[in-house]
Design a protein around this motif. Structure first.
Motif, PDB file in Angstrom:
ATOM      1  N   GLY A  98       0.778  -1.236   0.000  1.00  0.00           N
ATOM      2  CA  GLY A  98       0.000   0.000   0.000  1.00  0.00           C
ATOM      3  C   GLY A  98       0.805   1.278   0.000  1.00  0.00           C
ATOM      4  N   VAL A  99       2.124   1.181  -0.218  1.00  0.00           N
ATOM      5  CA  VAL A  99       2.983   2.369  -0.179  1.00  0.00           C
ATOM      6  C   VAL A  99       3.354   2.739  -1.619  1.00  0.00           C
ATOM      7  CG1 VAL A  99       5.029   3.439   0.832  1.00  0.00           C
ATOM      8  CG2 VAL A  99       3.869   1.571   2.032  1.00  0.00           C
ATOM      9  N   ALA A 100       2.446   3.391  -2.324  1.00  0.00           N
ATOM     10  CA  ALA A 100       2.675   3.775  -3.717  1.00  0.00           C
ATOM     11  C   ALA A 100       3.235   5.190  -3.780  1.00  0.00           C
ATOM     12  CB  ALA A 100       1.378   3.690  -4.506  1.00  0.00           C
ATOM     13  N   PRO A 101       4.093   5.472  -4.780  1.00  0.00           N
ATOM     14  CA  PRO A 101       4.738   6.786  -4.843  1.00  0.00           C
ATOM     15  C   PRO A 101       3.924   7.824  -5.612  1.00  0.00           C
ATOM     16  CG  PRO A 101       5.652   5.387  -6.546  1.00  0.00           C
ATOM     17  CD  PRO A 101       4.622   4.555  -5.825  1.00  0.00           C
ATOM     18  N   ALA A 102       4.129   9.090  -5.214  1.00  0.00           N
ATOM     19  CA  ALA A 102       3.605  10.203  -6.001  1.00  0.00           C
ATOM     20  C   ALA A 102       4.607  10.612  -7.069  1.00  0.00           C
ATOM     21  CB  ALA A 102       3.301  11.390  -5.088  1.00  0.00           C
ATOM     22  N   ALA A 103       5.877  10.272  -6.867  1.00  0.00           N
ATOM     23  CA  ALA A 103       6.943  10.576  -7.824  1.00  0.00           C
ATOM     24  C   ALA A 103       8.117   9.662  -7.515  1.00  0.00           C
ATOM     25  CB  ALA A 103       7.368  12.042  -7.738  1.00  0.00           C
ATOM     26  N   VAL A 104       9.076   9.559  -8.473  1.00  0.00           N
ATOM     27  CA  VAL A 104      10.273   8.756  -8.259  1.00  0.00           C
ATOM     28  C   VAL A 104      11.499   9.564  -8.659  1.00  0.00           C
ATOM     29  CG1 VAL A 104       9.094   6.556  -8.591  1.00  0.00           C
ATOM     30  CG2 VAL A 104      10.104   7.701 -10.557  1.00  0.00           C
ATOM     31  N   LEU A 105      12.625   9.207  -8.041  1.00  0.00           N
ATOM     32  CA  LEU A 105      13.907   9.839  -8.361  1.00  0.00           C
ATOM     33  C   LEU A 105      14.897   8.737  -8.690  1.00  0.00           C
ATOM     34  CD1 LEU A 105      15.730  12.710  -6.549  1.00  0.00           C
ATOM     35  CD2 LEU A 105      16.903  10.531  -6.851  1.00  0.00           C
ATOM     36  N   GLY A 106      15.635   8.904  -9.787  1.00  0.00           N
ATOM     37  CA  GLY A 106      16.633   7.922 -10.168  1.00  0.00           C
ATOM     38  C   GLY A 106      18.030   8.491 -10.143  1.00  0.00           C
ATOM     39  N   HIS A 107      18.981   7.664  -9.682  1.00  0.00           N
ATOM     40  CA  HIS A 107      20.367   8.083  -9.575  1.00  0.00           C
ATOM     41  C   HIS A 107      21.249   6.921 -10.001  1.00  0.00           C
ATOM     42  CE1 HIS A 107      24.237   8.399  -7.337  1.00  0.00           C
ATOM     43  NE2 HIS A 107      24.100   9.700  -7.548  1.00  0.00           N
ATOM     44  N   GLY A 108      22.085   7.107 -11.038  1.00  0.00           N
ATOM     45  CA  GLY A 108      22.963   6.038 -11.508  1.00  0.00           C
ATOM     46  C   GLY A 108      22.157   4.860 -12.022  1.00  0.00           C
ATOM     47  N   VAL A 109      22.499   3.647 -11.559  1.00  0.00           N
ATOM     48  CA  VAL A 109      21.737   2.459 -11.948  1.00  0.00           C
ATOM     49  C   VAL A 109      20.273   2.609 -11.544  1.00  0.00           C
ATOM     50  CG1 VAL A 109      21.511  -0.026 -11.585  1.00  0.00           C
ATOM     51  CG2 VAL A 109      23.781   1.005 -11.779  1.00  0.00           C
ATOM     52  N   GLY A 110      20.030   3.362 -10.488  1.00  0.00           N
ATOM     53  CA  GLY A 110      18.661   3.586 -10.037  1.00  0.00           C
ATOM     54  C   GLY A 110      17.791   4.297 -11.058  1.00  0.00           C
ATOM     55  N   GLU A 111      18.410   4.952 -12.060  1.00  0.00           N
ATOM     56  CA  GLU A 111      17.612   5.563 -13.133  1.00  0.00           C
ATOM     57  C   GLU A 111      16.799   4.491 -13.863  1.00  0.00           C
ATOM     58  OE1 GLU A 111      17.376   8.764 -14.161  1.00  0.00           O
ATOM     59  OE2 GLU A 111      19.216   9.843 -13.668  1.00  0.00           O
ATOM     60  N   PHE A 112      17.353   3.292 -14.000  1.00  0.00           N
ATOM     61  CA  PHE A 112      16.670   2.227 -14.714  1.00  0.00           C
ATOM     62  C   PHE A 112      15.451   1.734 -13.934  1.00  0.00           C
ATOM     63  CE2 PHE A 112      20.757   2.442 -16.646  1.00  0.00           C
ATOM     64  CZ  PHE A 112      20.604   2.008 -17.952  1.00  0.00           C
ATOM     65  N   ALA A 113      15.644   1.474 -12.648  1.00  0.00           N
ATOM     66  CA  ALA A 113      14.515   1.018 -11.836  1.00  0.00           C
ATOM     67  C   ALA A 113      13.442   2.090 -11.750  1.00  0.00           C
ATOM     68  CB  ALA A 113      15.009   0.632 -10.442  1.00  0.00           C
ATOM     69  N   ALA A 114      13.850   3.356 -11.603  1.00  0.00           N
ATOM     70  CA  ALA A 114      12.880   4.446 -11.531  1.00  0.00           C
ATOM     71  C   ALA A 114      12.066   4.528 -12.819  1.00  0.00           C
ATOM     72  CB  ALA A 114      13.597   5.767 -11.266  1.00  0.00           C
ATOM     73  N   ALA A 115      12.768   4.399 -13.962  1.00  0.00           N
ATOM     74  CA  ALA A 115      12.073   4.470 -15.250  1.00  0.00           C
ATOM     75  C   ALA A 115      11.120   3.294 -15.426  1.00  0.00           C
ATOM     76  CB  ALA A 115      13.098   4.489 -16.386  1.00  0.00           C
ATOM     77  N   CYS A 116      11.562   2.112 -15.037  1.00  0.00           N
ATOM     78  CA  CYS A 116      10.705   0.931 -15.157  1.00  0.00           C
ATOM     79  C   CYS A 116       9.449   1.078 -14.309  1.00  0.00           C
ATOM     80  CB  CYS A 116      11.486  -0.311 -14.749  1.00  0.00           C
ATOM     81  SG  CYS A 116      10.498  -1.824 -14.717  1.00  0.00           S
ATOM     82  N   LEU A 117       9.612   1.511 -13.055  1.00  0.00           N
ATOM     83  CA  LEU A 117       8.451   1.652 -12.187  1.00  0.00           C
ATOM     84  C   LEU A 117       7.534   2.774 -12.638  1.00  0.00           C
ATOM     85  CD1 LEU A 117       7.801  -0.113  -9.707  1.00  0.00           C
ATOM     86  CD2 LEU A 117      10.185  -0.280 -10.403  1.00  0.00           C
ATOM     87  N   ALA A 118       8.078   3.745 -13.367  1.00  0.00           N
ATOM     88  CA  ALA A 118       7.249   4.824 -13.904  1.00  0.00           C
ATOM     89  C   ALA A 118       6.598   4.442 -15.231  1.00  0.00           C
ATOM     90  CB  ALA A 118       8.091   6.086 -14.087  1.00  0.00           C
ATOM     91  N   GLY A 119       6.924   3.247 -15.744  1.00  0.00           N
ATOM     92  CA  GLY A 119       6.287   2.773 -16.954  1.00  0.00           C
ATOM     93  C   GLY A 119       6.985   3.120 -18.243  1.00  0.00           C
TER      94      GLY A 119
ATOM     95  N   VAL B  69       0.545   1.879   5.530  1.00  0.00           N
ATOM     96  CA  VAL B  69       1.097   0.542   5.314  1.00  0.00           C
ATOM     97  C   VAL B  69       0.035  -0.506   5.625  1.00  0.00           C
ATOM     98  CG1 VAL B  69       2.883  -1.094   6.007  1.00  0.00           C
ATOM     99  CG2 VAL B  69       3.403   1.355   5.920  1.00  0.00           C
ATOM    100  N   ASP B  70      -0.139  -1.471   4.727  1.00  0.00           N
ATOM    101  CA  ASP B  70      -1.048  -2.582   4.979  1.00  0.00           C
ATOM    102  C   ASP B  70      -0.331  -3.587   5.881  1.00  0.00           C
ATOM    103  OD1 ASP B  70      -2.610  -4.920   4.880  1.00  0.00           O
ATOM    104  OD2 ASP B  70      -3.371  -4.433   2.890  1.00  0.00           O
ATOM    105  N   LEU B  71      -0.572  -3.460   7.173  1.00  0.00           N
ATOM    106  CA  LEU B  71       0.162  -4.267   8.138  1.00  0.00           C
ATOM    107  C   LEU B  71      -0.239  -5.739   8.093  1.00  0.00           C
ATOM    108  CD1 LEU B  71      -0.038  -1.725  11.082  1.00  0.00           C
ATOM    109  CD2 LEU B  71       1.935  -2.202   9.644  1.00  0.00           C
ATOM    110  N   GLU B  72      -1.473  -6.013   7.750  1.00  0.00           N
ATOM    111  CA  GLU B  72      -1.887  -7.407   7.676  1.00  0.00           C
ATOM    112  C   GLU B  72      -1.136  -8.128   6.556  1.00  0.00           C
ATOM    113  OE1 GLU B  72      -6.020  -8.283   7.921  1.00  0.00           O
ATOM    114  OE2 GLU B  72      -6.458  -6.572   9.210  1.00  0.00           O
ATOM    115  N   ARG B  73      -0.964  -7.467   5.426  1.00  0.00           N
ATOM    116  CA  ARG B  73      -0.183  -8.064   4.348  1.00  0.00           C
ATOM    117  C   ARG B  73       1.293  -8.161   4.722  1.00  0.00           C
ATOM    118  NH1 ARG B  73      -2.160  -5.894  -1.619  1.00  0.00           N
ATOM    119  NH2 ARG B  73      -4.040  -7.209  -1.735  1.00  0.00           N
TER     120      ARG B  73
END
Length: 908
Positions: free
Chosen positions: A617-638, A766-770
């Motif tokens: 249940g913790v979805a982002p309003a925005a993402v930031l990518g840095h280095g290799v993290g640019e790839f994960a950020a882009a993927c999660l942003a679609g 946070v969905d604590l039960e999950r």
């Protein structure tokens, strides 16, 4: 289920609460007192008041008085803030109502249903019913109505609402948000057991899914003895000796008892802790077939016993213990014994039937007597012990007892017959002839507990204040140390059975106890509005070895993402990456990811963790990518698929990038490479991704862009380590970020759950039960809400006091001060004074909101009464509802009603 089956459906007792003389609300202490045959009736002293409501002079030395009674400690203490009740309202409320309100809260939590059946977002929820009664309201008679100025200041209606028994159950339902039937039951001494019977009927008829049933009695003052007159039912000896030779009556005693009930099938299906099972019950009245209105009736008691056992579908001969009404009066006990002998016949070879009565231990708690006797019996079944009867060891104690019965002087093991559960009967008879009997038996579970326990779980602790959370944590730590249990049971109980409050602490529980970090963390108050979440994906040299070892077996969403990407990489590379992420190595250099796959390992870890947070249940309003993290950020942003990102990292070359299907991002993305937000209309072209992780890095610009784009963001670093968190921490300020939190600063499930708890404490949904996955585990009794009890009490008139105005308020929040004159600062000062008197709170701000201070519609009525008296106007609650509910707005209204003359009249 067929109608005939529902009429006979067994009812589970899933929780009990008793507050008694000698034990307070400590259930273990109550049982030890009962099992040891101890008496908790207090011998009163002229020199020392023993409880709230004590008078200044005791009269126990007079010849017609007996200086003994069952005293209930701390009846003036109450946590008004926990219930959103203004201190002054708490002070005006019958302490019986307040004690029952706290008991209901504790019992719901103890039973694992502390949310009280709150409706979820789909409008569904369990219907929790309340059936309860109270004794005579001595507080109203002797503390409030003796001072005419209180009614003049507050008005009659607020006093009725705070004290009348008509509102006992309904107010409890209101304060706890319970939506089942809420009914006050009043049948004198049988009140609370009749309430249990009504609860059983409500469950069987499907009017409720869970029921709280019981009663309370607080007779004031508690430091005075009682008068004994000719024909009195009270004991001249000061000792209650039910069913025993030489008995001479009852001893007054205060107390409270409450039980939580569910249909047995529902309780089993929901993994409740079942303490005992009610097989049947009955209620009737003697009618006129007796010597007088206050006399007991033999025929009525025989009938209620037989009806209860027909309802239960069991033979009275299978009963192994009887908790009698047992007031200790000569006539009352004689009739009760005769009725019992008529129904419970024993053959010569049968064991005699033990008789008991809790009144011998604590005195007669009136409206609470029946349910306290039931609770005693439930505990006896639970412990498989036949409790003794106080005084039964005295010489000739059982001389008058009919054949087939026995009074046990000491506790003894409760043996069971083959194939027959231990079974007991509980009786309670009210003055006026309302009789009740309940048939209860032990519960023999048929469903095995889960074989494996959880390795760790996040336990959400919350309260109104920081000290309360710390007491909660310490109580839980002490409990799991003294009584180790299953982590999964604790997780199930806390995540689905406790309310949430503004000050929070996420504690991680393992089979060894609370994690070290949980014992060191400080609670924090969540903001009124949940902060927006931003995900930050780093690209440094963080160690990924074993980072998913704790999460992969626990969460299917992590396994699915990992296996999706690894299957695409092929068997050889996929196996090498899996070995690193899950630490499936021998501890040698083989644990180090190969250079060509190191970035893929980080990428997979980030994607899996991001998917897990979405699942929780913790979805982002925005993402930031840095280095290799640019790839994960882009993927999660679609911008591209998970496997496409893996290809770009594993085989970076321009032609490969050209073959990847690129899309504009579906949510805001900030790139540390450019320091700017990605164009959501056009996205980024293949050249940006062609050469691997983007260079150069303009992180300070990216941080400024992020803080401007998402105000007050809670930034969650997705991936191993905390490098980005350290870089972003200087940007935490009022006009910048709200907070920064790394999700995987170290390996292991405990580390992740610790950070997840901190995320929850910071205000994230946070969905604590999950998170815990404890659905198959049991709801078990664990430490309950840490009430911050304070004295809320209006003293009774003191002997010799010339005027009731000398009496003092017992509200700790509003200490007595010099009377403020109305000439201080005009109408606003007058209104502020009325607010402080009505709510019992000092230093109220001019723009404070009435509801935020715990007020409600009836607080508004009381406030209107005070303002009318102070201003010489007729001001109604309807007038006040026409403006903002703040002191300033009300002052403006009064000035408008008087054309400004009120303010002038208020000036010197």
């Amino acid at each position: 289920m067929r109608e005939a089956e529902t009429e006979k459906e067994p009812i589970a007792v899933i929780g009990v609460y008793a507050r008694t003389p000698g034990a307070g609300d400590d259930l273990d202490a109550f049982w030890h007192m009962v099992a040891e045959g101890r008496e908790a009736v207090t011998a009163l002293s002229d020199a020392e008041p023993v409880a709230e409501g004590a008078a200044d002079t005791a009269v126990g030395s007079r010849s017609d008085r007996v200086a003994r009674r069952g005293v209930l400690a701390d009846v003036g203490q109450f946590d008004a803030e926990a219930f959103g009740m203004p201190p002054r309202e708490a002070e005006l409320t019958d302490p019986q109502h307040r004690l029952l309100l706290e008991a209901a809260w504790v019992l719901l939590e103890r039973a694992g249903h502390g949310t009280g059946g709150e409706r979820d977002g789909r409008g569904t929820g369990s219907r929790v019913g309340v059936f309860a009664g109270a004794g005579l309201n001595y507080y109203l008679l002797r503390h409030i109505l003796t001072d005419p100025s209180i009614e003049q200041a507050e008005g009659l209606l607020p006093l009725v609402l705070a004290n009348d028994r008509d509102h006992l159950a309904a107010k409890l339902a209101y304060r706890l948000g319970l939506t089942g039937p809420a009914m006050t039951v009043q049948t004198a001494c049988s009140t609370s057991l009749v309430a249990v019977h009504q609860g059983v009927r409500a469950l069987r008829s499907r009017d409720a899914d869970l029921v709280l049933a019981g009663g309370v009695s607080v007779e004031l003052p508690q430091d005075e003895g009682y008068s004994v007159t000719a024909g009195s039912v009270l004991s001249r000896s000061g000792r209650c000796r039910p069913f025993q030779t030489g008995r001479d009556g009852s001893v007054p005693g205060n107390g409270l008892g409450l039980v939580a009930l569910r249909r047995l099938g529902d309780a089993i299906a929901d993994n409740d802790t079942v303490l005992a099972v009610i097989r049947g019950s009955a209620v009737n009245n003697d009618g006129g077939d007796k010597a007088g209105y206050t006399a007991p009736g033999f025929a009525g008691q025989v009938d209620v016993l037989r009806t209860a056992y027909r309802d239960a579908g069991v033979d009275p001969a299978t009963v192994g213990y009887l908790e009698g009404h047992g007031t200790g009066t000569e006539v009352g006990d004689d009739i009760e014994l005769a009725a019992l002998a008529e129904v419970f016949t024993r053959g010569g070879a049968d064991e005699p039937l033990p008789l008991g009565s809790v009144k011998a231990n604590i005195g007669n708690p009136g409206a609470a007597a029946g349910v306290i006797g039931l609770i005693k019996t439930v505990l006896a079944l639970r412990h498989r012990v036949l409790p003794p009867l106080v005084g039964a060891g005295d010489d000739a104690a059982a001389d008058d007892l009919p054949d087939g019965f026995v009074l046990d002087p000491a506790a003894r093991p409760w043996a069971a017959e083959q194939g027959v559960p231990r079974r007991a009967g509980v009786s309670s008879y009210g003055m006026g002839g309302t009789n009740s009997h309940v048939v209860v038996e032990e519960y023999r579970p048929s469903r095995p507990a889960p074989v494996e326990d959880l390795a760790a779980a996040l336990i959400p602790l919350s309260a109104r204040g920081e000290e309360g959370v710390l007491r909660y944590r310490d109580a839980l730590a002490a409990h799991v140390t003294a009584r180790p249990g299953r982590v999964g049971d604790a997780a199930r109980t806390f995540t689905s059975g406790r309310r949430r409050f503004p000050v929070r602490l996420g504690a991680v529980l393992t089979p060894d106890g609370l994690a070290r970090e949980s014992l060191q963390d400080a609670p924090r108050r969540v903001p009124r509005k949940a902060p927006p979440i931003v995900w930050a994906f780093g690209g440094g040299e963080a160690d990924v070895r074993g980072m998913l070892a704790g999460l992969y077996p626990r969460y299917a969403v992590v396994r699915d993402r990992v296996e999706e990407v690894l299957a695409h990489l092929g068997e050889e590379d996929g196996s090498r990456v899996r070995a690193v992420l899950l630490d499936e190595t021998d501890g040698t250099d083989s644990a180090v990811p190969p250079a060509e796959l190191a970035q893929v390992c980080l990428y997979v870890t980030q994607l899996a963790l991001a998917d897990l947070l979405i699942f929780l249940g913790v979805a982002p309003a925005a993402v930031l990518g840095h280095g290799v993290g640019e790839f994960a950020a882009a993927c999660l942003a679609g911008e591209f698929s998970a496997v496409a990102g893996a290809d770009l990292l594993a085989k970076p070359f321009p032609e490969g990038a050209d073959r990847v299907a690129l899309k504009p991002p579906a949510l805001p993305v900030v790139s540390a490479c450019t320091g700017r937000a990605v164009d959501q209309q056009n996205g980024r072209d293949s050249r940006f991704w062609a050469a691997g992780p983007p260079q150069p890095v303009r992180f300070p610009d990216a941080a400024r862009t992020l803080t401007a784009m998402v105000k007050g963001a809670l930034v969650v670093e997705i991936g191993p380590g905390r490098s980005l968190s350290d870089l972003l921490r200087p940007h935490i300020r009022d006009d910048g970020l709200y907070d920064v939190l790394p999700m995987l600063p170290a390996t292991g499930l405990v580390s992740f759950l610790t950070q997840l708890g901190r995320l929850w404490s910071a205000g994230a949904g946070v969905d604590l039960e999950r998170a815990n996955g404890a659905d198959g585990y049991r709801r078990v009794p664990l430490p309950t809400y840490p009430f911050d009890r304070r004295r809320h009490w209006i003293d009774a008139p003191r002997p010799g006091a010339p005027d009731p105005t000398v009496r003092q308020s017992g509200n700790d929040n509003l200490a007595p001060t010099e009377t403020e004159t109305e000439a201080d600062a005009g109408t606003l000062s007058l209104v502020l004074g009325a607010w402080e008197e009505t709510l019992g709170i000092r230093d109220i701000e001019p723009d404070a909101d009435l509801y935020m201070l715990g007020g409600d519609s009836f607080t508004l009525v009381r406030l209107a009464v005070r303002l009318s008296r102070s201003c010489g106007l007729e001001i109604t609650a309807r007038n006040l509802l026409g403006v903002d509910l703040t002191p300033r707005a009300m002052a403006d209204l009064i000035d408008e009603m008087t054309n400004g003359t009120q303010g002038e009249k208020s000036q010197p």
